[in-house]
Write a protein that holds these residues in place. Sequence first.
Motif, short mmCIF file in Angstrom:
data_model
loop_
_atom_site.label_atom_id
_atom_site.label_comp_id
_atom_site.label_asym_id
_atom_site.label_seq_id
_atom_site.Cartn_x
_atom_site.Cartn_y
_atom_site.Cartn_z
N ILE A 60 -15.85 5.86 -36.24
CA ILE A 60 -14.63 5.18 -35.78
C ILE A 60 -14.45 5.30 -34.26
N ASP A 61 -14.93 6.39 -33.66
CA ASP A 61 -14.77 6.55 -32.20
C ASP A 61 -15.51 5.44 -31.45
N THR A 62 -16.70 5.10 -31.94
CA THR A 62 -17.46 4.02 -31.29
C THR A 62 -16.75 2.68 -31.51
N CYS A 63 -16.17 2.51 -32.71
CA CYS A 63 -15.41 1.26 -32.95
C CYS A 63 -14.27 1.15 -31.94
N LEU A 64 -13.57 2.26 -31.71
CA LEU A 64 -12.44 2.22 -30.77
C LEU A 64 -12.89 1.77 -29.39
#
Length: 344
Positions: A60-64
């Motif tokens: 999710i951090d990369t998605c953000l």
Amino acid sequence: MKIDQYSLLKEKLSSNKFSSIFVLVDDNTNKFCLDIFLEKTKIKQFKKIIINPGEQNKNIDTCLIIWDKLNTHKADRKSLIINLGGGVLTDIGGFVASTYLRGINFINVPTTLLGMVDAAHGGKTGIDFKLLKNQIGVFNDPLEVILDSDYLTTLSKDEFLNGYAEVFKHSLLTDKNDLNFNSLIKLDFYKDVGYIIDKYSQIKKEVVQKDRFESNHRKILNLGHTIGHAIESYSYKSSEINELKHGEAIIIGLITELYISHKQLNFPLSDLVNVKKNVLKYFKTVDLSDKDIEEIHNLMIYDKKNEGSKINFVLLKSIGEPLIDQETSKELFVESFKFYNSSL
Ligand SMILES: NC(=O)c1ccc[n+]([C@@H]2O[C@H](COP(=O)([O-])OP(=O)(O)OC[C@H]3O[C@@H](n4cnc5c(N)ncnc54)[C@H](O)[C@@H]3O)[C@@H](O)[C@H]2O)c1
């Protein structure tokens, strides 16, 4: 093949009138693949988004980071994301595109063998969550998938072989006649790669066409993955074994699940031994202790493809004859690792 695909892409880009184009790359595909892609497509107006490579960043951090970049550059519903990379990048790029503004178009340009024969097709997008592989995601098809083996020249030998795990799986699922497992392993994996990409990406596409949402037939593609995914997840958290690549884990899954197939469905012993002997020429064996095997079993129980605490396997009656929704005992599961570790 390549020329047609790129002209089709150019047509799509001009007829769709996208308001903006984003090219998603990771550090490696930025370095090795982006120039080739730009040379072939002649795209000039685009914004580049770079992410860190590797499964550990499929989260999710990369998605953000990507959503934030899209926002900053005012991406709208008519924007397009081109995912230029391996399976990690096309999975995450497809997921980000499918959720941004309730979904914008994306195109996959796989740059690893695994991506070309498998991950870039079929509409499964997603990210890992905590220790669980692909736990969050949606089904959504790319507008187009461009297959071009020219990208593979910079891929490391390990990553190249990683893709062959899925090729072996596709072969075991379907190859009864023309190109069977025995003739596949006689091919020159490098020289014949174009042919292999054509044939095995087609197999994936055909299976998916029959059952897009995996309610039935598509489940056959999970051969080797019930155990394989659990081993892959386990390898990230364990200090006992090294981190495994997707393909390395799937090979262990294939051998153990074929052993279970042999015991439960009479999958021929000669084929089992032949497959094990041949695939292990390319992949090193991983030493797994009783404790490792116990923890891998626990992780399988959490796999989203299993219903309740029932663990569903795809097993083979013979090469080309898969059966879905097969259960097995924990004892046989443990025994299958003894076979994997044996010299047979
Ligand atoms: N969506 C699906 O249906 C599906 C199917 C199978 C696998 N997958 C997913 O695919 C992922 C594995 O994909 P992968 O094996 O392609 O790994 P990957 O995307 O991590 O790529 C492997 C490495 O190679 C680098 N790389 C990519 N292309 C390169 C090139 N041309 N030259 C040099 N380096 C290059 C990448 O930066 C990365 O470091 C897993 O997350 C798995 O869950 C998805």
